[in-house]
Write an enzyme that holds these catalytic residues in place. Structure first.
Site, PDB file in Angstrom:
ATOM      1  N   PHE A 161      16.499   5.561  -4.162  1.00 27.25           N
ATOM      2  CA  PHE A 161      15.800   6.852  -4.117  1.00 27.25           C
ATOM      3  C   PHE A 161      16.851   7.942  -4.010  1.00 27.25           C
ATOM      4  O   PHE A 161      17.691   7.917  -3.110  1.00 27.25           O
ATOM      5  CB  PHE A 161      14.851   6.927  -2.920  1.00 27.25           C
ATOM      6  CG  PHE A 161      14.151   8.256  -2.809  1.00 27.25           C
ATOM      7  CD1 PHE A 161      13.116   8.589  -3.671  1.00 27.25           C
ATOM      8  CD2 PHE A 161      14.540   9.188  -1.851  1.00 27.25           C
ATOM      9  CE1 PHE A 161      12.475   9.818  -3.577  1.00 27.25           C
ATOM     10  CE2 PHE A 161      13.908  10.413  -1.751  1.00 27.25           C
ATOM     11  CZ  PHE A 161      12.872  10.727  -2.611  1.00 27.25           C
ATOM     12  N   ASP A 215      25.420   8.077  -2.922  1.00 29.94           N
ATOM     13  CA  ASP A 215      24.370   8.910  -2.342  1.00 29.94           C
ATOM     14  C   ASP A 215      24.324   8.603  -0.853  1.00 29.94           C
ATOM     15  O   ASP A 215      23.782   7.577  -0.430  1.00 29.94           O
ATOM     16  CB  ASP A 215      23.027   8.580  -3.010  1.00 29.94           C
ATOM     17  CG  ASP A 215      21.863   9.360  -2.407  1.00 29.94           C
ATOM     18  OD1 ASP A 215      22.027   9.971  -1.338  1.00 29.94           O
ATOM     19  OD2 ASP A 215      20.764   9.332  -3.003  1.00 29.94           O
ATOM     20  N   LYS A 244      20.630  16.199   4.656  1.00 33.84           N
ATOM     21  CA  LYS A 244      19.876  15.795   5.834  1.00 33.84           C
ATOM     22  C   LYS A 244      20.606  16.165   7.128  1.00 33.84           C
ATOM     23  O   LYS A 244      20.552  17.297   7.571  1.00 33.84           O
ATOM     24  CB  LYS A 244      19.521  14.310   5.765  1.00 33.84           C
ATOM     25  CG  LYS A 244      18.443  14.011   4.711  1.00 33.84           C
ATOM     26  CD  LYS A 244      17.921  12.614   4.836  1.00 33.84           C
ATOM     27  CE  LYS A 244      16.869  12.310   3.766  1.00 33.84           C
ATOM     28  NZ  LYS A 244      15.585  12.975   4.003  1.00 33.84           N
TER      29      LYS A 244
END
Length: 396
Positions: free
Chosen positions: A129, A215, A245
């Site tokens: 994802f 990622d 994040k």
């Protein structure tokens, strides 16, 4: 009821009014232990005093001026991030998916600037994802994200993680630009990539002139007990990395980090952002970095995660009808459920514990990095209560 809000979220029926460290307080006064953390974002808990102070001070000075002008905070944060990683350069964004977009564009531009525009294929992996923007969902390994949004974009290839011959052949193909991988998958079920796979990707990419993108939007910034998850291993460093994040401790900010060579095609005019790297975001992210990137904080993550994992392993042994597997790395913990994971999340809320969902019928525990040992004990107590409640419900 969504009222005038676009109905794209399946929201839990609870409203929070404020937070204190690892705790969220609902409008009825109930105190929930927060192991969602804004999906691994509130790395220092809610309303950390140093982040509040940094935001408050900067808010009284300057909010936004555009990247037409020098923003000293960008230079300060870039120095910190590159000094602590493989990277030479940083580009700041507002989110993780924007950092992924920058990484994908950078990889293709790298080859085009060298006279190889046909090298445009991005290799990704099933279960991955990478965000919700259009290129990011094409790079992600879940066809469901593309459903209803038209044909898949050309130039993206998804492979199985366990098929090394296919991976090696795809990397060696003359049209391949880059490989993108999460060292620890988050949304896909908290799956840690093996050192063997990460090293194999690095070696194969180097041999074929292909760029390697990590990622680390979810696994980075201390989440696994190292500043970046790939730093658990030697010789696996990427050419480009996306982080976000936890980078802002809850304030919207992301970054695309790269070696000077990988970023050589990114020249003035080929990419940009209006809000990315604004003074407010930089002030908070610098404060967050200085708290997270300390040896003491990273050691604490390793210690408290070991405590949680030991306790979860005992719960798995006690409740095999509920828990199938404990996985992940550091405080990116996945618990694969036997029962339906959404049902378990609901039951956990009834015991004032907030957990996130994940692929492969997992729940994720993503508490603040500064979760205390005492709070970790409460997490385990409430997980125990939830498992027992699920067992009682199944027996009824």
């Amino acid at each position: 009821m969504t009222g005038h809000l676009l109905n794209v979220y399946n929201r839990a029926p609870v409203t929070f009014t404020h937070g204190e460290g690892s705790w969220l307080i609902a409008d009825n006064g109930d105190r929930y232990l927060d192991c969602v953390g804004g999906i691994a974002t509130d790395a220092l808990g809610h309303c950390h005093p140093k982040l509040v102070a940094a935001l408050t001070e900067q808010a009284g000075k300057l909010w936004h001026i555009s990247n037409m002008f020098r923003i000293p905070g960008q230079e300060e944060l870039a120095d910190r991030l590159t000094g602590a990683s493989f990277a030479d350069l940083a580009f700041f964004t507002n989110s993780g998916t924007e950092a992924i977009e920058a990484a994908l564009k950078m990889a293709r531009r790298h080859h085009s600037a060298r006279g190889n525009p046909d090298r445009d294929v991005i290799i990704g992996f099933k279960g991955s994802f990478h965000g919700r923007t259009y290129a990011a969902i094409n790079a992600s390994g879940n066809a469901g994200y593309l459903d209803g949004f038209g044909p898949a974009l050309p130039g993206y290839l998804q492979l199985g993680l366990d098929d090394w011959p296919a991976i090696a052949a795809a990397i060696a193909a003359p049209t391949t630009a880059a490989v993108i991988i999460e060292p620890v998958q988050g949304e896909g079920g908290a799956r840690e990539m093996s050192e063997e796979l990460l090293r194999g990707l690095r070696q194969a990419c180097s041999a074929s002139g292909v760029l390697l993108i990590h990622d680390e939007v979810q696994s980075g910034m201390g989440r696994t007990g190292r500043l970046f998850a790939h730093q658990w291993h030697k010789g696996v460093e990427p050419d480009i990395m996306a982080v976000a994040k936890a980078l802002g401790g809850g304030f919207p900010v992301g970054a695309c980090l790269a070696t000077r060579d990988a970023a050589s095609g990114m020249v003035p005019g080929v990419h940009g952002t209006t809000f990315g790297g604004n003074p407010l975001a930089m002030a908070v992210a610098i404060a967050a970095f200085d708290e997270i990137a300390t040896p003491d904080m990273l050691a604490h993550v390793r210690e408290v995660s070991a405590h949680l994992r030991d306790g979860l392993a005992r719960l798995q042994a006690r409740y095999p009808e509920t828990i199938a597997e404990v996985r992940g790395k550091g405080l990116l913990i996945g618990v694969k459920m036997v029962v339906e994971n959404r049902a378990f999340m609901k039951a956990a809320r009834e015991h004032l514990l907030l957990v996130a969902g994940g692929g492969e019928n997992c729940i994720r525990l993503l508490p603040p990095l500064n979760l205390s040992h005492a709070e970790a004990g409460i997490v385990l107590e409430r997980m125990d209560e939830t498992c027992n409640a699920m067992l009682t419900e199944m027996a009824a």
